[in-house]
Scaffold this motif. Structure first.
Motif, mmCIF file in Angstrom:
data_model
loop_
_atom_site.group_PDB
_atom_site.id
_atom_site.type_symbol
_atom_site.label_atom_id
_atom_site.label_comp_id
_atom_site.label_asym_id
_atom_site.label_seq_id
_atom_site.Cartn_x
_atom_site.Cartn_y
_atom_site.Cartn_z
ATOM 1 N N ILE A 282 9.101 133.271 79.471
ATOM 2 C CA ILE A 282 9.103 131.767 79.742
ATOM 3 C C ILE A 282 10.750 131.553 79.679
ATOM 4 C CG2 ILE A 282 8.627 129.626 78.900
ATOM 5 C CD1 ILE A 282 6.403 130.570 80.401
ATOM 6 N N GLU A 283 11.135 130.542 80.602
ATOM 7 C CA GLU A 283 12.708 129.977 80.355
ATOM 8 C C GLU A 283 12.586 128.577 79.880
ATOM 9 O OE1 GLU A 283 16.760 129.629 80.726
ATOM 10 O OE2 GLU A 283 15.434 131.232 81.061
ATOM 11 N N LYS A 284 11.662 127.731 80.506
ATOM 12 C CA LYS A 284 11.700 126.302 79.951
ATOM 13 C C LYS A 284 10.394 125.972 79.898
ATOM 14 C CE LYS A 284 15.869 124.885 82.301
ATOM 15 N NZ LYS A 284 16.454 124.166 83.324
ATOM 16 N N VAL A 285 10.175 124.722 79.300
ATOM 17 C CA VAL A 285 8.730 124.237 79.293
ATOM 18 C C VAL A 285 9.049 122.626 79.333
ATOM 19 C CG1 VAL A 285 6.689 123.316 77.921
ATOM 20 C CG2 VAL A 285 7.304 125.693 78.112
ATOM 21 N N GLN A 286 8.538 121.757 79.947
ATOM 22 C CA GLN A 286 8.537 120.433 80.151
ATOM 23 C C GLN A 286 7.221 119.774 79.989
ATOM 24 O OE1 GLN A 286 10.482 120.717 84.405
ATOM 25 N NE2 GLN A 286 12.240 120.879 83.826
ATOM 26 N N VAL A 287 7.742 118.528 79.431
ATOM 27 C CA VAL A 287 6.611 117.638 78.972
ATOM 28 C C VAL A 287 6.489 116.148 79.747
ATOM 29 C CG1 VAL A 287 5.121 116.828 77.221
ATOM 30 C CG2 VAL A 287 6.164 119.144 76.863
ATOM 31 N N ARG A 288 5.806 115.540 80.032
ATOM 32 C CA ARG A 288 5.806 114.047 80.289
ATOM 33 C C ARG A 288 4.855 113.397 79.921
ATOM 34 N NH1 ARG A 288 4.547 114.577 86.949
ATOM 35 N NH2 ARG A 288 2.520 114.871 87.013
ATOM 36 N N ILE A 289 4.834 111.943 79.884
ATOM 37 C CA ILE A 289 3.944 111.126 79.238
ATOM 38 C C ILE A 289 3.684 110.215 80.293
ATOM 39 C CG2 ILE A 289 3.146 109.301 77.356
ATOM 40 C CD1 ILE A 289 3.676 112.158 76.149
ATOM 41 N N ASP A 290 2.284 109.959 80.636
ATOM 42 C CA ASP A 290 1.843 108.980 81.663
ATOM 43 C C ASP A 290 2.646 109.047 82.933
ATOM 44 O OD1 ASP A 290 0.119 107.994 79.830
ATOM 45 O OD2 ASP A 290 1.437 106.698 78.874
ATOM 46 N N ASN A 291 2.640 110.213 83.535
ATOM 47 C CA ASN A 291 3.552 110.517 84.785
ATOM 48 C C ASN A 291 4.952 109.761 85.075
ATOM 49 O OD1 ASN A 291 1.110 111.593 86.268
ATOM 50 N ND2 ASN A 291 0.238 109.291 86.145
ATOM 51 N N GLY A 292 5.788 109.852 83.681
ATOM 52 C CA GLY A 292 6.868 109.529 83.737
ATOM 53 C C GLY A 292 7.788 110.755 83.737
ATOM 54 N N ASP A 293 8.914 110.729 83.563
ATOM 55 C CA ASP A 293 9.963 111.669 83.773
ATOM 56 C C ASP A 293 9.845 112.882 83.008
ATOM 57 O OD1 ASP A 293 11.294 110.310 85.685
ATOM 58 O OD2 ASP A 293 12.737 109.284 84.105
ATOM 59 N N TRP A 294 10.009 113.976 83.391
ATOM 60 C CA TRP A 294 9.863 115.180 82.688
ATOM 61 C C TRP A 294 10.789 115.521 81.857
ATOM 62 C CZ3 TRP A 294 5.397 118.127 83.031
ATOM 63 C CH2 TRP A 294 4.577 118.064 84.099
ATOM 64 N N ALA A 295 10.385 115.664 80.558
ATOM 65 C CA ALA A 295 11.312 115.964 79.277
ATOM 66 C C ALA A 295 11.371 117.457 79.142
ATOM 67 C CB ALA A 295 10.979 114.925 78.146
ATOM 68 N N GLU A 296 12.409 118.024 78.610
ATOM 69 C CA GLU A 296 12.608 119.470 78.296
ATOM 70 C C GLU A 296 12.233 119.798 76.646
ATOM 71 O OE1 GLU A 296 15.565 123.153 78.572
ATOM 72 O OE2 GLU A 296 15.840 121.663 79.928
ATOM 73 N N ALA A 297 11.072 120.442 76.716
ATOM 74 C CA ALA A 297 10.488 120.638 75.221
ATOM 75 C C ALA A 297 11.350 121.701 74.648
ATOM 76 C CB ALA A 297 8.987 121.385 75.286
ATOM 77 N N GLU A 298 11.262 121.581 73.090
ATOM 78 C CA GLU A 298 12.005 122.788 72.292
ATOM 79 C C GLU A 298 10.993 124.103 72.269
ATOM 80 O OE1 GLU A 298 12.565 123.662 67.780
ATOM 81 O OE2 GLU A 298 12.053 121.738 68.204
ATOM 82 N N LEU A 299 11.611 125.099 72.583
ATOM 83 C CA LEU A 299 11.179 126.530 72.530
ATOM 84 C C LEU A 299 11.286 127.292 71.521
ATOM 85 C CD1 LEU A 299 11.484 127.915 76.382
ATOM 86 C CD2 LEU A 299 9.295 126.977 75.299
ATOM 87 N N SER A 300 10.185 128.001 71.022
ATOM 88 C CA SER A 300 10.524 128.932 70.097
ATOM 89 C C SER A 300 11.184 129.968 70.633
ATOM 90 C CB SER A 300 9.163 129.671 69.562
ATOM 91 O OG SER A 300 8.501 130.361 70.416
ATOM 92 N N GLU A 301 11.704 130.942 69.450
ATOM 93 C CA GLU A 301 12.512 132.095 70.084
ATOM 94 C C GLU A 301 11.641 133.074 70.626
ATOM 95 O OE1 GLU A 301 15.673 135.306 67.948
ATOM 96 O OE2 GLU A 301 15.141 133.487 67.006
ATOM 97 N N GLU A 302 12.056 133.623 71.565
ATOM 98 C CA GLU A 302 11.279 134.563 72.184
ATOM 99 C C GLU A 302 10.872 135.627 71.556
ATOM 100 O OE1 GLU A 302 10.908 135.583 77.038
ATOM 101 O OE2 GLU A 302 12.402 137.061 75.976
ATOM 102 N N LEU A 303 9.795 136.400 71.238
ATOM 103 C CA LEU A 303 9.396 137.634 70.542
ATOM 104 C C LEU A 303 9.721 138.888 71.647
ATOM 105 C CD1 LEU A 303 8.530 139.349 68.423
ATOM 106 C CD2 LEU A 303 6.169 138.753 68.919
ATOM 107 N N THR A 304 9.164 138.872 72.836
ATOM 108 C CA THR A 304 9.468 139.739 73.737
ATOM 109 C C THR A 304 9.033 138.923 75.071
ATOM 110 O OG1 THR A 304 7.263 140.698 74.337
ATOM 111 C CG2 THR A 304 8.604 141.499 72.323
ATOM 112 N N ALA A 305 9.583 139.383 76.131
ATOM 113 C CA ALA A 305 9.058 138.976 77.525
ATOM 114 C C ALA A 305 7.477 139.000 77.629
ATOM 115 C CB ALA A 305 9.933 139.323 78.703
ATOM 116 N N ASP A 306 7.043 139.936 76.924
ATOM 117 C CA ASP A 306 5.311 140.244 77.317
ATOM 118 C C ASP A 306 4.625 139.294 76.278
ATOM 119 O OD1 ASP A 306 6.060 141.998 78.887
ATOM 120 O OD2 ASP A 306 6.192 143.799 77.468
ATOM 121 N N THR A 307 4.968 138.432 75.684
ATOM 122 C CA THR A 307 4.436 137.640 74.756
ATOM 123 C C THR A 307 4.391 136.126 75.005
ATOM 124 O OG1 THR A 307 6.278 137.509 73.096
ATOM 125 C CG2 THR A 307 4.534 139.206 72.864
#
Length: 518
Positions: free
Chosen positions: A440-465
């Motif tokens: 996973i590179e990014k996660v984006q979140v929006r409220i009520d069909n508004g603009d997409w906001a970038e979420a904070e991501l946890s540190e990657e354990l591996t690309a397989d998780t």
């Protein structure tokens, strides 16, 4: 109500009660003998391969990991319905009804014997039908007592006889249902304990899994843990009762389009340099936002090394893996021979595989849905071609290759929750995202069909998780809001918003959840 109608109704009740007692007695006998041959399980296991794909998909969607319990309940209920028909016949032709009841009761024994089960496996059905038939005859005898208002010279024995019928019928019905429930509960406990009582002594891994980074888990109450407890890991397979396999006699056969066919025993497998890897697995039947996904630490031997020993021939493009219970999965050969952590696994989260999860050995392949890769109780690996062989689920409409699609889920807030903004007028949303083997590179979140906001991501354990995410929202008005989430993988693939069902290659769409701000 005429006496004829009354007796017919009582005969129908007798048939239902006899069937419930049959299932209950057989269930307890099966548990006492520690055999997986209770009639409901035998009938269910025989029905699963015959079920249409749409029915299987619907059952998993509605019941999830409880689909097998739902099937057992349905079989018992269906058996009771058949018992009602037998009882109706018994009102006029008692001998025929008894023959039909015995024939129905013996059917699971015949099915078991035809599938290779031993004579001991027939005892639950034989014992159950003996008790069920006896109950049927006793209740029919009580039903013969004339009821109130019948034209008899002495009606005094009538009402006590009918009271005895209803009292006995009610009591035995409760006993039958309770026995089925007790038997299923005992079976569940036995399966849960199986992984802890196995005699498999695990070696120290030649290559250990990486330490979990401090930032790999976000501190958000209600957020799914990074590593799934074994007891909470989803289970979707075709076995109503998991096979009981002795690790001491287990062998894996590797054959097909190879230069060197061979078999490997558990002792030989444990002597090889085993590796530990964290790998997330997902079920193709997982609905958008569903929980048929989990992450665990697996110990096993690289499948690419097994295949290298066998030396696949030119033209081979698929590995057909087979389970002890008859299940098969078709996996692209290139996926099992590249550098990913595809394992012939013997342990899960530091312990021997539980029986439910494939003891003594199973396949774990990052980046593919389980139906084309995660064969439990594996005993056979055949190198072949997609053009020549088909697997269990691909014959039922699912796609042949099954790559995991980029996906995400909202865990916080819970559906329909009412939240109070924290300090600074903050509302926190959080969840999980996965794109196994790509990452996973990014996660984006929006409220009520508004603009997409970038979420904070946890540190990657591996690309397989999978990875955790969280997002803070400010300025939300009181009232109901809808939060949506989408993920983007390391190759730039954006999770699609297009809704589609799981067949043929996983459900798609964006997960949404409503909550109320007070």
């Amino acid at each position: 109500m005429t006496e004829s109608i009354r007796r017919t109704r009582l005969s129908v009740i007798a048939g239902i009660v006899a069937t419930l007692i049959y299932f209950g007695a057989a269930e307890l006998i099966a548990r006492s003998l520690d055999v997986a041959s209770a009639p409901a399980l035998v009938i269910g296991q025989a029905l699963i391969p015959l079920m249409p794909t749409v029915l299987i998909k619907s059952a998993i969607a509605v019941f999830g990991t409880h689909d097998k319990l739902a099937l057992v309940i349905t079989i018992v209920a269906g058996g009771a319905g058949l018992g009602a028909i037998i009882g109706w016949i018994g009102a006029q032709r008692r001998g025929l009804a008894l023959v039909l009841l015995i024939g129905f009761g013996l059917l699971p024994a015949v099915v078991g014997l035809s599938s290779g089960a031993g004579l001991v496996a027939t005892l639950p059905s034989l014992g159950g039908i003996a008790v069920g038939a006896a109950v049927f005859l006793v209740l029919l005898h009580l039903a013969d007592a004339p009821g109130p208002g019948t034209d008899t010279q002495d009606q005094s024995p009538a009402q006590p006889g009918r009271r005895a019928f209803f009292g006995l019928a009610a009591g035995l019905s409760v006993v039958g249902i309770a026995a089925v429930a007790a038997g299923q509960s005992a079976a569940t406990l036995a399966r849960s304990a199986a992984g802890t009582v196995t005699k498999l002594v695990l070696p120290r891994p030649a290559a250990s899994a990486p330490e979990i980074p401090t930032g790999a888990e976000l501190d958000v109450p209600g957020l799914t843990p990074l590593v799934t407890e074994t007891s909470d890991f989803y289970r979707i397979d075709t076995a109503l009762f998991p096979p009981s396999i002795d690790a001491g006699t287990w062998m894996l056969r590797v054959h097909g389009m190879v230069e060197h066919e061979f078999t490997i025993t558990m002792a030989e497998l444990l002597d090889l340099p085993l590796q530990e890897h964290y790998v997330s697995l997902a079920c193709v039947s997982n609905e958008v936002g569903g929980d048929l996904v989990g992450n665990a630490k697996w110990l096993g031997y690289p499948i690419r090394d097994l295949l290298a020993r066998a030396k696949p021939l030119s033209g081979a493009d698929m590995v057909l893996s087979g389970s002890d219970d008859g299940f098969t999965a078709s996996t692209p050969l290139e996926v099992l021979t590249d550098d990913r952590a595809a394992l012939l696994a013997v342990a899960m989260n530091g312990h021997a595989l539980p029986r439910d999860h494939g003891y003594p050995a199973r396949l774990v392949v990052p980046g593919l849905y389980g139906y084309v890769s995660a064969t439990k109780w594996v005993t056979d690996i055949e190198v072949t071609k997609f053009a020549d062989k088909e697997a269990y689920w691909t014959t039922r409409g699912w796609s042949t290759h099954g790559p995991v699609l980029v996906a995400s889920r909202i865990d916080v807030p819970r559906p329909g929750a009412t939240v109070s903004p924290k300090s600074g007028d903050r509302v926190v949303t959080a969840g999980m995202a996965w794109a196994q083997h790509t990452g996973i590179e990014k996660v984006q979140v929006r409220i009520d069909n508004g603009d997409w906001a970038e979420a904070e991501l946890s540190e990657e354990l591996t690309a397989d998780t999978w990875r955790q995410w969280r997002c803070e929202h400010t300025g939300l008005s009181t009232g109901t809001h809808t939060v949506s989430v989408r993920a983007i993988d390391q190759e730039g693939n954006v999770q699609t918003s297009e809704r589609r069902p799981a067949i043929p290659g996983a459900a798609t769409g964006l997960h949404e959840r409503q909550f109320t701000v007070e």
